[in-house]
Design a protein around this motif. Sequence first.
Motif, PDB file in Angstrom:
ATOM      1  N   MET A 228       0.845  -1.209   0.000  1.00 24.44           N
ATOM      2  CA  MET A 228       0.000   0.000   0.000  1.00 24.44           C
ATOM      3  C   MET A 228       0.875   1.252   0.000  1.00 24.44           C
ATOM      4  N   ARG A 229       1.879   1.224   0.873  1.00 21.25           N
ATOM      5  CA  ARG A 229       2.776   2.380   1.001  1.00 21.25           C
ATOM      6  C   ARG A 229       3.420   2.692  -0.345  1.00 21.25           C
ATOM      7  N   GLN A 230       3.897   1.606  -0.999  1.00 23.95           N
ATOM      8  CA  GLN A 230       4.597   1.827  -2.253  1.00 23.95           C
ATOM      9  C   GLN A 230       3.658   2.307  -3.366  1.00 23.95           C
ATOM     10  N   ALA A 231       2.451   1.777  -3.374  1.00 24.99           N
ATOM     11  CA  ALA A 231       1.499   2.223  -4.401  1.00 24.99           C
ATOM     12  C   ALA A 231       1.207   3.720  -4.229  1.00 24.99           C
ATOM     13  N   ILE A 232       1.099   4.160  -2.986  1.00 28.26           N
ATOM     14  CA  ILE A 232       0.822   5.584  -2.729  1.00 28.26           C
ATOM     15  C   ILE A 232       1.996   6.454  -3.195  1.00 28.26           C
ATOM     16  N   LEU A 233       3.210   6.033  -2.819  1.00 27.55           N
ATOM     17  CA  LEU A 233       4.375   6.842  -3.212  1.00 27.55           C
ATOM     18  C   LEU A 233       4.574   6.793  -4.723  1.00 27.55           C
ATOM     19  N   ASP A 234       4.375   5.619  -5.302  1.00 30.29           N
ATOM     20  CA  ASP A 234       4.483   5.461  -6.752  1.00 30.29           C
ATOM     21  C   ASP A 234       3.476   6.375  -7.452  1.00 30.29           C
ATOM     22  N   GLY A 235       2.272   6.437  -6.914  1.00 33.56           N
ATOM     23  CA  GLY A 235       1.232   7.306  -7.487  1.00 33.56           C
ATOM     24  C   GLY A 235       1.640   8.772  -7.397  1.00 33.56           C
ATOM     25  N   LEU A 236       2.137   9.177  -6.237  1.00 36.89           N
ATOM     26  CA  LEU A 236       2.480  10.590  -6.064  1.00 36.89           C
ATOM     27  C   LEU A 236       3.727  10.973  -6.856  1.00 36.89           C
ATOM     28  N   CYS A 237       4.580   9.984  -7.136  1.00 41.02           N
ATOM     29  CA  CYS A 237       5.777  10.283  -7.942  1.00 41.02           C
ATOM     30  C   CYS A 237       5.459  10.307  -9.440  1.00 41.02           C
ATOM     31  N   ALA A 238       4.200  10.157  -9.792  1.00 41.36           N
ATOM     32  CA  ALA A 238       3.792  10.346 -11.192  1.00 41.36           C
ATOM     33  C   ALA A 238       3.231  11.759 -11.396  1.00 41.36           C
ATOM     34  N   VAL A 239       3.154  12.524 -10.308  1.00 41.12           N
ATOM     35  CA  VAL A 239       2.646  13.896 -10.352  1.00 41.12           C
ATOM     36  C   VAL A 239       3.782  14.822 -10.828  1.00 41.12           C
ATOM     37  N   ASP A 240       3.452  15.920 -11.493  1.00 43.57           N
ATOM     38  CA  ASP A 240       4.498  16.861 -11.910  1.00 43.57           C
ATOM     39  C   ASP A 240       4.863  17.829 -10.782  1.00 43.57           C
ATOM     40  N   VAL A 241       3.834  18.440 -10.178  1.00 40.88           N
ATOM     41  CA  VAL A 241       4.088  19.332  -9.034  1.00 40.88           C
ATOM     42  C   VAL A 241       3.237  18.841  -7.875  1.00 40.88           C
ATOM     43  N   LEU A 242       3.913  18.535  -6.777  1.00 44.55           N
ATOM     44  CA  LEU A 242       3.217  18.002  -5.611  1.00 44.55           C
ATOM     45  C   LEU A 242       3.256  19.073  -4.522  1.00 44.55           C
ATOM     46  N   GLY A 243       2.076  19.560  -4.131  1.00 41.84           N
ATOM     47  CA  GLY A 243       2.028  20.668  -3.189  1.00 41.84           C
ATOM     48  C   GLY A 243       1.615  20.222  -1.793  1.00 41.84           C
ATOM     49  N   PHE A 244       2.306  20.777  -0.805  1.00 43.51           N
ATOM     50  CA  PHE A 244       1.963  20.525   0.600  1.00 43.51           C
ATOM     51  C   PHE A 244       1.667  21.854   1.280  1.00 43.51           C
ATOM     52  N   GLN A 245       1.110  21.751   2.474  1.00 44.68           N
ATOM     53  CA  GLN A 245       0.778  22.975   3.221  1.00 44.68           C
ATOM     54  C   GLN A 245       2.032  23.665   3.763  1.00 44.68           C
ATOM     55  N   THR A 246       3.023  22.864   4.145  1.00 43.07           N
ATOM     56  CA  THR A 246       4.217  23.461   4.764  1.00 43.07           C
ATOM     57  C   THR A 246       5.482  22.853   4.168  1.00 43.07           C
TER      58      THR A 246
END
Length: 516
Positions: A228-246
Amino acid sequence: MRRSLAAGNTPQDPGLEESLRHRCEALQADFFSNRVLIIAANRGPVTFEITEDGSPRFQRGEGGLVTALIGLCRHTDATWIACARTEADATWQEGSVPLAHDGAIRVQFLSPDESAYEGYYNIIANPLLWFLQHSMWDIPRAPVIDRATWEAWEDGYVVVNRLFAEAIAAQVRATHRPTLVMLQDYHLYLVARFLRDGMRRRERPTVLHFIHIPWPGPEYWRILPPAMRQAILDGLCAVDVLGFQTREDGLDFIRTCQSHLPRAYVNYKKGRVWYRNHATHVRDFPISIDVEALRHLAESQEVAEYRSEIQDVVGDRQLIVRIDRIEPSKNIIRGFQAFEEMLELYPEHCEQVMFLALLVPSRMKVDEYQDYLDELMAAAGRINAKYGTSEWEPVRVLMGENYPRAVGALQLYDVLLVNAIADGMNLVAKEGPIANRRDGVLVLSERTGAREQLESGAIVISPCDVYATAEALHQALVMPPEERQERSERLRWLIQREDINAWLRCQLETIAELGL
Ligand code: GDG
């Protein structure tokens, strides 16, 4: 990563908001002159209901996020894809919705089958991911990741994320124009990967994903099974710009990739993760409020009536206010305990101060939330039984959805308590100083995203430290007027200069600067 603006001085600049708004408008018009926009979020910007004559009627969602995002529709063709929340949403499915000053937006509702939605929303997103990212699991006992959780993952979370990706891909293919996809939050972690894998290189849109909740460090992500952890990180590493609050959340994301994605190359200085031949740019875009809209509402007759009702109850006492969803991460019970501790330590406040808690019911189908409500009511009842008199009810809990009443209360506080044990940003901490009329003091948890911007004007507390919170409440109640004024001016300035428009502007500027 985004450069944090320095906190400190408090220049008064009445034209500041106006010029920031114009800058934002100009940027949006230019940015979208050749682009199309797709927003995808669990919730849509409107909800439909069927009226008595059988025709569909919609209600626009509240809050700055909806306002800011649909504001973009003035500049381009925009589609918002979301899960249907009512039967009427599901029946309506797809079409153009007119929006007062903002033109129109296309809204497409997805209708996953009930069990898929249940697994995706009520088992994986809330509570599994929400609890994990707010550090709320009681690890010796929970979570228990059993067969039902795995089914909810495979047949719920994965399925619904795939549904979103397919709907987005279909919209992208239909337009033939460069497209920006803005994904929102923890419900949709897998969408970008499905999109990238399902589309040819030249068809692919630019994908920006903004995560509204905290991102804990790699140790905490070990709670999830590696797949599960890897699928989530793999998914987010397909994003171009990943924004966080801080900034801290972004750094924790990069650390998590470094620990749990063996083939990822990370660059902390540039805020970048290279993975599967793709660069994900990690940035912080602290979300904020629509200052102008809040001021406008605060001037309304409706708010004035609630304000005067509250004033009648409080009388000439001092007032501590908190406004939250009924949500364990908001730390409502420790807030009451701190108030009790303060009355114990400083009995001179007895009969002189009232604690008003405005609480909005939330996720009542989840057992932990129902239990939490029972416990917090018991805590408030206990304090009232111990200290209350025929003239004085120390704690008053008002429950229900009522935003104008919340704004009325914000206008009146002497102290605003925001003591969350973890919070992506916390918008109440930003609304308070803008609405408040008394130079009230903000007591703010160090574990809210808002702390990064507002700490120079607030009294910052550690949320589990009930004793220090009690001292902070006392300090706020006895603070000299000049200091109250100086702090609240500073807070107002900090909030005004980075409002919801700045949040959007930073995201669009980042994409433009990166040439995406
Ligand atoms: C998530 C993240 C992040 C209050 N009473 C009513 C009402 N409110 C408004 C508040 C505020 C909003 O609801 C709540 O926003 P928060 O930021 O405090 O908290 P979450 O709901 O947990 O939001 C959070 C946020 O997303 C944005 O990114 O800041 O960290 O957890 O504006 O004033 N709204 C309505 N009725 C009420 O009675 N409709």
